[in-house]
Design a protein around this motif. Sequence first.
Motif, PDB file in Angstrom:
ATOM      1  N   ARG A   1       0.839  -1.203   0.000  1.00 56.05           N
ATOM      2  CA  ARG A   1       0.000   0.000   0.000  1.00 56.05           C
ATOM      3  C   ARG A   1       0.880   1.261   0.000  1.00 56.05           C
ATOM      4  O   ARG A   1       0.634   2.195  -0.774  1.00 56.05           O
ATOM      5  CB  ARG A   1      -0.925  -0.003   1.216  1.00 56.05           C
ATOM      6  N   ALA A   2       1.890   1.295   0.856  1.00 45.04           N
ATOM      7  CA  ALA A   2       2.797   2.451   0.900  1.00 45.04           C
ATOM      8  C   ALA A   2       3.526   2.607  -0.437  1.00 45.04           C
ATOM      9  O   ALA A   2       3.740   3.725  -0.916  1.00 45.04           O
ATOM     10  CB  ALA A   2       3.803   2.296   2.037  1.00 45.04           C
ATOM     11  N   GLY A   3       3.906   1.493  -1.039  1.00 46.15           N
ATOM     12  CA  GLY A   3       4.585   1.542  -2.333  1.00 46.15           C
ATOM     13  C   GLY A   3       3.714   2.136  -3.424  1.00 46.15           C
ATOM     14  O   GLY A   3       4.175   2.946  -4.230  1.00 46.15           O
ATOM     15  N   VAL A   4       2.445   1.742  -3.448  1.00 38.31           N
ATOM     16  CA  VAL A   4       1.527   2.288  -4.461  1.00 38.31           C
ATOM     17  C   VAL A   4       1.341   3.789  -4.251  1.00 38.31           C
ATOM     18  O   VAL A   4       1.377   4.573  -5.213  1.00 38.31           O
ATOM     19  CB  VAL A   4       0.171   1.544  -4.418  1.00 38.31           C
TER      20      VAL A   4
ATOM     21  N   ALA B   1       4.503   5.596  -5.298  1.00 42.08           N
ATOM     22  CA  ALA B   1       4.664   5.548  -6.753  1.00 42.08           C
ATOM     23  C   ALA B   1       3.743   6.549  -7.434  1.00 42.08           C
ATOM     24  O   ALA B   1       4.147   7.249  -8.370  1.00 42.08           O
ATOM     25  CB  ALA B   1       4.399   4.132  -7.267  1.00 42.08           C
ATOM     26  N   VAL B   2       2.499   6.652  -6.959  1.00 42.69           N
ATOM     27  CA  VAL B   2       1.564   7.616  -7.551  1.00 42.69           C
ATOM     28  C   VAL B   2       2.042   9.048  -7.286  1.00 42.69           C
ATOM     29  O   VAL B   2       2.059   9.889  -8.192  1.00 42.69           O
ATOM     30  CB  VAL B   2       0.133   7.388  -7.011  1.00 42.69           C
ATOM     31  N   VAL B   3       2.449   9.335  -6.045  1.00 38.68           N
ATOM     32  CA  VAL B   3       2.951  10.673  -5.717  1.00 38.68           C
ATOM     33  C   VAL B   3       4.192  10.985  -6.556  1.00 38.68           C
ATOM     34  O   VAL B   3       4.333  12.093  -7.100  1.00 38.68           O
ATOM     35  CB  VAL B   3       3.252  10.786  -4.206  1.00 38.68           C
ATOM     36  N   GLY B   4       5.096  10.029  -6.682  1.00 36.20           N
ATOM     37  CA  GLY B   4       6.298  10.231  -7.490  1.00 36.20           C
ATOM     38  C   GLY B   4       5.989  10.484  -8.949  1.00 36.20           C
ATOM     39  O   GLY B   4       6.586  11.361  -9.580  1.00 36.20           O
ATOM     40  N   ALA B   5       5.037   9.735  -9.500  1.00 43.36           N
ATOM     41  CA  ALA B   5       4.665   9.925 -10.909  1.00 43.36           C
ATOM     42  C   ALA B   5       4.042  11.302 -11.127  1.00 43.36           C
ATOM     43  O   ALA B   5       4.357  11.991 -12.104  1.00 43.36           O
ATOM     44  CB  ALA B   5       3.706   8.827 -11.353  1.00 43.36           C
ATOM     45  N   VAL B   6       3.164  11.721 -10.205  1.00 41.92           N
ATOM     46  CA  VAL B   6       2.536  13.041 -10.327  1.00 41.92           C
ATOM     47  C   VAL B   6       3.596  14.138 -10.210  1.00 41.92           C
ATOM     48  O   VAL B   6       3.607  15.107 -10.985  1.00 41.92           O
ATOM     49  CB  VAL B   6       1.430  13.219  -9.265  1.00 41.92           C
TER      50      VAL B   6
ATOM     51  N   LEU C   1       9.253  -0.489  -2.695  1.00 40.58           N
ATOM     52  CA  LEU C   1       8.424  -0.892  -1.553  1.00 40.58           C
ATOM     53  C   LEU C   1       7.333  -1.867  -1.980  1.00 40.58           C
ATOM     54  O   LEU C   1       7.055  -2.853  -1.282  1.00 40.58           O
ATOM     55  CB  LEU C   1       7.777   0.324  -0.888  1.00 40.58           C
ATOM     56  N   TYR C   2       6.707  -1.621  -3.102  1.00 41.92           N
ATOM     57  CA  TYR C   2       5.664  -2.516  -3.599  1.00 41.92           C
ATOM     58  C   TYR C   2       6.237  -3.908  -3.870  1.00 41.92           C
ATOM     59  O   TYR C   2       5.635  -4.917  -3.484  1.00 41.92           O
ATOM     60  CB  TYR C   2       5.033  -1.946  -4.868  1.00 41.92           C
TER      61      TYR C   2
END
Length: 194
Positions: A16-19, A22-27, A172-173
């Motif tokens: 969950r933390a990895g997802v 990853a979303v924050v990093g992509a944005v 993390l994922y």
Amino acid sequence: MGGAPIAAPPGRGLRRAGVILAVVGAVLLVGAIAGGALLASAGIGGEIDKVRDAVPVSGRAELDLEDGLDLRLYREVGTATPDCLVSDEAGTDVSTAFFGSSTISTGGRSWTAFQAFRTVGAGTYSIECGSAEVLVAQPLSPGGIVAGVGGILTAIFGGFAGGIVLVGGIVLYVVGRVKAKRIAPPPAWGTPPF
């Protein structure tokens, strides 16, 4: 009735933390690159337009100018500074001031500013510089140049930070998935399952 709480599957929190990371990093990555590119193109693009819109004058020219324009006269680097007269539509001399140390390049040639003037009222202005060739252009804005450089740096460093956060989220994922796939050893014979 009240039994032991059911434990979450192993690795679920890491996934969950990895997802989320990853979303924050992509944005962050996409936003920094897009925002930086827009800022850079607006800042540097405006300055390039000023140079592109420069008007060459060989000897004498009449230009239709708007009210309140700050303009510079540029001479080619390495040539003598010409004596130029600027007059408005009525033939009245427009006050000019000495201006130095601003250089632009266009058409493979470098030009340095030597005189500045401001239009007072829209109309046809006459610029006379003897036989010298000069350029008439708006001055380069330090703010536009700073915005352009800031946009480039935003894209580079913001994109780098977003990429790091994105990669951290993916790691993390993957670690969470590996933990989830590990199978706990079965309890030994004769041991109660609690």
